[in-house]
Design an enzyme around this catalytic site. Structure first.
Site, PDB file in Angstrom:
ATOM      1  N   SER A   1      20.961  32.571  44.316  1.00 44.70           N
ATOM      2  CA  SER A   1      22.375  32.418  44.651  1.00 44.70           C
ATOM      3  C   SER A   1      23.241  31.973  43.471  1.00 44.70           C
ATOM      4  O   SER A   1      23.951  30.988  43.561  1.00 44.70           O
ATOM      5  CB  SER A   1      22.499  31.401  45.791  1.00 44.70           C
ATOM      6  OG  SER A   1      23.824  31.335  46.258  1.00 44.70           O
TER       7      SER A   1
ATOM      8  N   CYS B   1      27.604  37.224  36.976  1.00 38.12           N
ATOM      9  CA  CYS B   1      28.773  37.657  36.202  1.00 38.12           C
ATOM     10  C   CYS B   1      29.276  36.565  35.275  1.00 38.12           C
ATOM     11  O   CYS B   1      30.028  36.838  34.337  1.00 38.12           O
ATOM     12  CB  CYS B   1      29.923  38.051  37.122  1.00 38.12           C
ATOM     13  SG  CYS B   1      29.464  39.237  38.380  1.00 38.12           S
TER      14      CYS B   1
ATOM     15  N   LYS C   1      53.923  52.053  29.058  1.00 38.29           N
ATOM     16  CA  LYS C   1      53.777  50.781  28.359  1.00 38.29           C
ATOM     17  C   LYS C   1      55.052  49.985  28.588  1.00 38.29           C
ATOM     18  O   LYS C   1      56.153  50.500  28.383  1.00 38.29           O
ATOM     19  CB  LYS C   1      53.570  50.992  26.857  1.00 38.29           C
ATOM     20  CG  LYS C   1      53.367  49.660  26.146  1.00 38.29           C
ATOM     21  CD  LYS C   1      53.232  49.793  24.648  1.00 38.29           C
ATOM     22  CE  LYS C   1      53.208  48.397  24.015  1.00 38.29           C
ATOM     23  NZ  LYS C   1      53.312  48.444  22.568  1.00 38.29           N
TER      24      LYS C   1
ATOM     25  N   ASN D   1      27.770  41.154  47.436  1.00 41.78           N
ATOM     26  CA  ASN D   1      27.963  40.096  48.429  1.00 41.78           C
ATOM     27  C   ASN D   1      28.395  40.669  49.773  1.00 41.78           C
ATOM     28  O   ASN D   1      27.937  40.236  50.824  1.00 41.78           O
ATOM     29  CB  ASN D   1      29.023  39.105  47.935  1.00 41.78           C
ATOM     30  CG  ASN D   1      28.429  38.060  47.013  1.00 41.78           C
ATOM     31  OD1 ASN D   1      27.914  37.045  47.470  1.00 41.78           O
ATOM     32  ND2 ASN D   1      28.474  38.310  45.720  1.00 41.78           N
TER      33      ASN D   1
ATOM     34  N   ALA E   1      23.362  39.643  47.088  1.00 39.87           N
ATOM     35  CA  ALA E   1      23.229  40.312  48.377  1.00 39.87           C
ATOM     36  C   ALA E   1      22.213  39.592  49.262  1.00 39.87           C
ATOM     37  O   ALA E   1      22.454  39.380  50.454  1.00 39.87           O
ATOM     38  CB  ALA E   1      22.807  41.768  48.169  1.00 39.87           C
TER      39      ALA E   1
ATOM     40  N   TRP F   1      62.103  46.254  37.891  1.00 39.49           N
ATOM     41  CA  TRP F   1      61.206  47.299  38.377  1.00 39.49           C
ATOM     42  C   TRP F   1      59.835  46.969  37.796  1.00 39.49           C
ATOM     43  O   TRP F   1      59.590  47.189  36.607  1.00 39.49           O
ATOM     44  CB  TRP F   1      61.671  48.682  37.930  1.00 39.49           C
ATOM     45  CG  TRP F   1      62.977  49.082  38.540  1.00 39.49           C
ATOM     46  CD1 TRP F   1      64.213  48.889  38.013  1.00 39.49           C
ATOM     47  CD2 TRP F   1      63.183  49.718  39.808  1.00 39.49           C
ATOM     48  NE1 TRP F   1      65.166  49.365  38.869  1.00 39.49           N
ATOM     49  CE2 TRP F   1      64.578  49.889  39.979  1.00 39.49           C
ATOM     50  CE3 TRP F   1      62.330  50.173  40.826  1.00 39.49           C
ATOM     51  CZ2 TRP F   1      65.133  50.483  41.122  1.00 39.49           C
ATOM     52  CZ3 TRP F   1      62.890  50.760  41.948  1.00 39.49           C
ATOM     53  CH2 TRP F   1      64.263  50.914  42.098  1.00 39.49           C
TER      54      TRP F   1
ATOM     55  N   VAL G   1       7.278  40.076  45.745  1.00 35.36           N
ATOM     56  CA  VAL G   1       6.806  41.024  46.749  1.00 35.36           C
ATOM     57  C   VAL G   1       6.239  42.234  46.012  1.00 35.36           C
ATOM     58  O   VAL G   1       6.949  42.899  45.255  1.00 35.36           O
ATOM     59  CB  VAL G   1       7.947  41.426  47.701  1.00 35.36           C
ATOM     60  CG1 VAL G   1       7.459  42.474  48.691  1.00 35.36           C
ATOM     61  CG2 VAL G   1       8.466  40.194  48.430  1.00 35.36           C
TER      62      VAL G   1
END
Lengths: 470, 470
Positions: free
Chosen positions: B38, B42, B380, B324, B11, B453, B99
């Site tokens: 940066s 993950c 399934k 992000n 972020a 389908w 900080v």
């Protein structure tokens, strides 16, 4: 009530099955000209190429006990429902019965029983025309020359298989559409050398914008397909009743297997005989209930037009899901229920060797031809996180309406299932969503599945940039 | 204008970069406590498991020329933008700057330079708190015992790597969430025996309904993970400063590598010091502009709540894309532009060995807990045509509102990219579409990619059936 269905493949069998379920009191009869019903014709190139599971193995959708009445043939794997199964559902299936004519006023059909040679009159209360398409063949193409094929149904595929087993070594494929491309791969897998003749400047011409057709060409060339573009078929050479080559606008090509795959035309002879209105595409015009212009007569499947939800035009795009869906809708309505065909958004997908290709909506060229103010952006990225071991390239072209940003279409090329992302865009086309909506979406991210910003999100951002820049 | 960002990962760096692009006249300063900015956190389990491309190979998003200021370490592959690159964009990055406090009235920060040991006051006009989350650790867990780890950042991963290189043979993973599951696979790949301790009845408890958690359990067991459920961590044993085992509610487990992965908590100490309002989840409450309750102070990323578009509730679901995206929104707004965070729909995805798992929206259990009248259906099927050679099973659970049929969520488990179908449902949740809409959609079909389908269409039909019967 007697519901009669002409044609026993995708649309016809879906309709018969649904009609009977909707109204168990209805008599439902299917006339099928050939030996086979209810099979996945889209699978034919994969059976020929050897990419199917063994019959009777796990994952095969045909339960063992129901295979008894399927001809003993490698193509039986494609059969979803057998005549016996259909009979078990109360649907009467008459194989080798060809419908020769319709009398809409009398509500009768004349039907030739090809085994006995007798023709009988059959009444109907509701009639479904599910006659499909026929491959386009040049007028001069001989019917009987060995080694010359089209590919539409199982008998066609059996013919190709016979030519292959007869020792064919050199294939010439005429036409670079879905079937030509899939068969190029299948025949290469069977060990043939393959020449592909495409009349246009690139293969896959009607499906993709030029920038993406080039990727298809490159894949064909990388895989050793001898692709010749801007070349048309002018004649055949033969010896002893077998084809030996094709004469093209750019010279002769030796071939002992010739596949003509230059498109299909809707089979509308019966519809015309019944006085049914055809659309501007030449296919049967139907409303959302799959009714034709003649009372009591419905049509469904590849012989029909469908409404394109993006262009709002009637189009003829014969595909398996569309046919099955139209069949269900027709079946429900013929039996007294209510169902509506929702239209299509022009989604298609195919694989040619290691390249997967998908599209939905309109290409830039199609949007231009309809006079839409459209912009497109292209993104090449990775299908998985860039650092992840099996990350492979993926190409996304997104097309949107200038100004509003409404999504008009997408083309995605890449590897394996990564291009199934096309369904996200197909869903958004149904919702008439914009690139702004797309860019906001919470799509799934983990390194084995995408970049943090999935390539679709990146493409949405890029279209916005292109729109701003004018 | 001076824009100050606290935290240099997802972020924070997205915000800094966007702010500078929005307002090139602004001074943008990032304080990062550690050595790294940066990077894709993950990806840490995949680097540890050895599933990344070699640095500097094609497909690696870090261009060779920019790697000079990345520490020489295998985790460098995860770095998207280096401090030098950020400086090139006009963003000042101060590594090793922690900080310690905020004075919102004076609009200053007190910042410790960890290399010099000096603390200085730094003014800001706009402040972004992008402090992320910290792993939850039991109070009694010693900080210094060798072989005991959490996994949140690169130094954590380096610690695990050191333990592995020190010859660890037996791992105990405490917690069966995303990180525990991904690390079970990574450590197994590194040749360790792995015991997983999960306090609940099944792994992946918060992500899936029980029917699908069982599939995760079965995959773990098939892969030789010793899964013990209903078991909590009670203590550690150690010798010579190294861990030798864990004491659990069900006895002792020998281990020379212990990973505690029992969840994360938002790091809100600075926010609290500044008087910023927290939400009921304990994370920072922000509006759609990423503003906190204190003028001039924004927050973005894993330390924040976000609005769930399906439940309309504020939730704390820390994930990379969300972080992000929040960062970009905050960056634009801090620099005088206008952007809004669109909310999330709760999409998540992970892979554990051969099983891919994805979810979006609400599970049935979540919907129930919110008092929604929800129904679910399970299908399934095959991810590709059933007869196609590489067809593999796929499980779809679709959840919808009883009556209206509005889609509420989906869970998809299967193999490889097939589960990326979850994005179709995520898109439909954004559009507030129903199972009726879904069933009508023109999704892509060819045998190598789906059944005629698609399983999503089948699932939509099944939910409609459950609604009718329910």
């Amino acid at each position: 009530m007697r519901i009669v269905v002409v044609g026993g493949v995708a649309a016809g069998m879906s309709a018969a099955s649904r009609a009977r379920r909707q109204n168990p009191a209805a008599e439902v009869v299917v006339f099928e000209r050939g030996d086979w019903i209810s099979y996945g014709a889209c699978g034919l190139p994969y059976v020929i190429g050897g990419e199917v599971q063994e019959r009777r193995t796990q994952g095969n959708h045909v339960p063992e006990s129901t295979l008894q009445d399927v001809p003993d043939d490698e193509f039986g794997v494609l059969v979803a429902r057998t005549p016996d199964q259909m009979r078990g559902q109360g649907v009467s299936v008459r194989l080798n019965h060809e419908v020769l004519g319709v009398d809409a006023r009398a509500a009768t059909l004349s039907v030739l029983d090809r085994s006995s040679g007798r023709t009988v009159q059959e009444p109907y209360d509701r009639l479904l025309l599910a006659t499909g398409v026929a491959p386009v063949r040049p007028d001069w193409l001989p019917d009987t020359l060995q080694g010359v094929h089209v590919l539409r149904d199982i008998p066609d595929a059996q013919g190709i298989e016979a030519t292959l087993r007869g020792g064919a070594k050199r294939a010439a494929i005429v036409g670079g559409g879905y079937i030509g491309l899939e068969m190029a791969e299948a025949l290469k897998r069977r060990g043939l050398s393959v020449v592909m003749l495409e009349a246009g400047p690139e293969p896959a011409g009607r499906m993709l914008d030029p920038v993406n057709r080039r990727l298809v060409r490159e894949e064909l060339e990388r895989q050793g397909i001898d692709l010749r573009t801007g070349v048309t078929l002018e004649g055949l050479s033969a010896k002893d009743g077998r084809v030996t080559g094709v004469q093209t606008s750019a010279g002769r090509v030796r071939a002992d297997l010739v596949l003509v795959a230059v498109g299909v035309r809707p089979k509308v002879e019966l519809a015309q005989a019944a006085g049914v209105r055809l659309g501007h595409t030449g296919a049967v015009r139907v409303n959302a209930s799959q009714q034709t212009s003649v009372a009591g007569i419905y049509a469904a499947g590849d012989n029909c037009e469908s409404l394109h939800r993006v262009s709002r035009r009637r189009v003829h795009i014969p595909l398996g899901l569309t046919a099955n869906r139209m069949g269900r809708v027709a079946g429900v309505n013929m039996a007294g229920g209510e169902a509506r065909f929702p239209g299509i958004v022009g989604t298609g997908i195919f694989r040619v060797f290691d390249l997967s290709v998908a599209r939905t909506g309109l290409t830039q060229q199609e949007a231009d031809s309809y006079g839409l103010k459209a912009v497109s952006a292209d993104v090449k990225s990775s299908d998985h996180a860039g650092y992840y071991a099996d990350a492979r390239p993926i190409w996304v072209r997104l097309t949107a309406e200038q100004g509003s940003g409404r999504l008009l279409g997408a083309q995605i090329l890449g590897h394996g299932d990564a291009v199934k992302r096309i369904d996200v865009i197909a869903a958004l086309l149904h919702s008439r969503a914009s690139v702004h909506d797309l860019e906001d979406m919470d799509l799934a991210y983990a390194p084995p599945f995408s970049s943090v910003w999935d390539v679709l999100l990146v493409a949405a951002g890029k279209v916005k940039k292109v729109m701003r820049e004018g």
